[in-house]
Design a protein around this motif. Structure first.
Motif, PDB file in Angstrom:
ATOM      1  N   THR A 306       0.833  -1.203   0.000  1.00 58.99           N
ATOM      2  CA  THR A 306       0.000   0.000   0.000  1.00 58.99           C
ATOM      3  C   THR A 306       0.868   1.252   0.000  1.00 58.99           C
ATOM      4  O   THR A 306       0.572   2.236  -0.691  1.00 58.99           O
ATOM      5  CB  THR A 306      -0.924  -0.006   1.233  1.00 58.99           C
ATOM      6  OG1 THR A 306      -1.684  -1.214   1.234  1.00 58.99           O
ATOM      7  CG2 THR A 306      -1.876   1.183   1.208  1.00 58.99           C
ATOM      8  N   LYS A 310       0.697   4.095  -2.959  1.00 58.36           N
ATOM      9  CA  LYS A 310       0.224   5.449  -2.630  1.00 58.36           C
ATOM     10  C   LYS A 310       1.304   6.517  -2.770  1.00 58.36           C
ATOM     11  O   LYS A 310       1.032   7.623  -3.229  1.00 58.36           O
ATOM     12  CB  LYS A 310      -0.318   5.465  -1.192  1.00 58.36           C
ATOM     13  CG  LYS A 310      -1.513   4.555  -0.947  1.00 58.36           C
ATOM     14  CD  LYS A 310      -2.764   5.086  -1.628  1.00 58.36           C
ATOM     15  CE  LYS A 310      -3.978   4.236  -1.282  1.00 58.36           C
ATOM     16  NZ  LYS A 310      -5.207   4.715  -1.973  1.00 58.36           N
ATOM     17  N   GLY A 433      -2.286   9.537   6.828  1.00 61.65           N
ATOM     18  CA  GLY A 433      -1.798   8.954   5.587  1.00 61.65           C
ATOM     19  C   GLY A 433      -0.794   7.843   5.828  1.00 61.65           C
ATOM     20  O   GLY A 433      -0.227   7.713   6.914  1.00 61.65           O
TER      21      GLY A 433
END
Length: 463
Positions: A306, A310, A433
């Motif tokens: 991930t 991202k 985040g």
């Protein structure tokens, strides 16, 4: 050929020289030489007389059986690695299918941990009641149930329940396999490294397959592959260990219980194993160390995909970076065995952790997809040897009569890290985040160094 223990008999009245000659005599049956050795065994708590047990020394048949037992335990650890390597590449797809965020999808790690800690706590009682061989099969069957629940992609609450059942089964097998190998007197440290290298091989293989399934409509069919491996694991454990206890299995390969394991346990009839275990300071320090280590390992292997997608612009094939991490883990556990022996296992842990922190800083601060992927593989290679080193260290500093129970607790309690840190990562990612991943990993690796410095380097007697 089955190994048979001769009838226990009183200490020989002959002089030591005669007794030695007698016990080292050889018999010849069917042109095959079978040596006999004699060892002392502890008498019962009501008797102070020493006894001796005669048993066949290592023979080709015993060595073959020892290799078969070890290979079977390696297969069980391969499945454990396969299970842990599965989740990372599937996380983005699970989020999309169930329409859930970072925090909720992290419940997979939490429920896996709940099952694992429950299994670790139950392991002592189950093993004392049913024996090593039976408990290993119970654990393997639990994994079959877990994968059966996950394969049809059921509603999310049922899906995560499969992770819990799976974790319970993994805990029992992890404790049994580690305890058994740590109890071996023949190259236990090397075998521990190989055992966990096979775990790494499973964790390396799984993302290669899971990444492909993640791009298919029937993504959850990956768990059917896992189910097939789990069924083969059940069959092997039944065929090789045949529901026998650990002492019997060890006797079959020519290893009798140590004098310590026979005597010390009888001196503590008034207190349970749980009470004895939790008096050990070294046990708690190693448990917290493994909690941090496993948390770092699973968080990095699970969330790096991930992170790369991202923040580094990775595509659908980013799942292979997880394979790179676990590939490094596998190579490190075998390829760095000579380093462990050269510098000493205790010092090696400090070296590996410091170097891993340096590479994590590269992944964090250098915005390069390829450079980050290579650094992740090297971090895996450095972290790889640490777990088997700690398990081997447990065999040196913890009482032998509590070794299986202690290793089961260390592994189970440590597995809480596989839920806590990935879940914490998910919570932080939902707020600030996925960039929070690297600072968290660096701080946890620093904590590992502090905890390892506190772990005693030599055994200490219980109070």
């Amino acid at each position: 050929m089955e190994v048979e223990l001769a009838t226990i008999h009183p200490r020989s009245p002959h002089p030591p020289a005669e007794a030695t000659a007698a016990t080292e005599s050889a018999t010849f049956n069917n042109n095959k030489r079978s040596e006999y050795v004699e060892t002392e065994a502890a008498a019962g708590s009501q008797s102070s007389h020493a006894t001796q047990t005669t048993f066949p020394a290592s023979t080709p048949t015993m060595r073959r059986k020892a290799r078969l037992q070890f290979a079977t335990l390696c297969w069980a650890l391969f499945l454990a690695g396969w299970n842990d390597g599965t989740t990372g590449p599937l996380l983005p797809r699970i989020q999309a299918v169930y329409n859930i965020g970072f925090a909720v999808v992290s419940l997979n790690f939490v429920f896996n941990c709940i099952g694992f800690v429950t299994g670790a706590a139950a392991n002592v009682w189950l093993t004392d009641r049913y024996g090593f061989g039976t408990v290993m099969v119970i654990g393997a069957l639990a994994q079959v149930v877990g994968y059966t629940l996950e394969a049809p992609a059921p509603p999310f609450p049922v899906f995560v329940m499969g992770y819990a059942v799976n974790g319970f089964g993994l805990a029992l097998q992890n404790a049994g396999a580690n305890g058994y190998v740590a109890s071996l007197k023949d190259n236990a440290a090397t075998k521990m490294g190989i055992l966990h290298a096979i775990y790494g091989a499973g964790a390396l293989s799984s993302p290669l397959v899971a990444t492909q399934f993640a791009q298919l409509s029937h993504w959850s069919f990956h768990y059917l592959v896992s189910l097939g491996i789990a069924i083969s694991n059940v069959i092997l454990l039944i065929a090789v260990f045949r529901f026998k206890n650990q002492e019997t299995c060890l006797a079959e390969i020519g290893q009798t219980p140590s004098h310590e394991s026979l005597t010390e346990g009888t001196d503590n009839n008034n207190s349970s194993k749980y009470t004895q275990m939790f008096k050990l300071r070294a046990l708690h320090l190693m448990a917290f160390f493994i909690l941090t280590y496993v948390g770092v390992e699973v968080t990095l292997g699970g969330w790096i995909v991930t992170y790369v997608i991202k923040l580094r612009g990775g595509g659908p094939s980013s799942g292979y970076i997880s394979s790179g991490f676990f590939g490094g883990l596998t190579l490190g556990r075998v390829g760095l065995l000579w380093v462990n022996k050269k510098v000493g296992p205790r010092r090696a842990v400090f070296i590996y952790a410091i170097l891993a922190i340096g590479l994590e800083l590269v992944i964090w601060l250098v915005p390069s997809l390829i450079g980050g992927a290579v650094a992740v593989s090297f971090v895996g290679a450095l972290l790889g040897p640490i777990y088997p080193i700690v398990m081997g260290h447990a065999g040196r500093v913890l009482p032998q009569w509590l070794l299986n129970a202690c290793i089961g607790w260390i592994a189970g309690f440590g597995q809480a890290g596989s839920a806590f840190l990935p879940f914490l990562t998910g919570v932080l990612a939902s707020r600030v985040g996925i960039k929070s991943l690297q600072p968290l990993l660096v701080s946890m690796m620093g904590l590992m160094i502090v905890l390892w410095a506190l772990v005693p380097s030599a055994s200490r007697r219980m109070d």
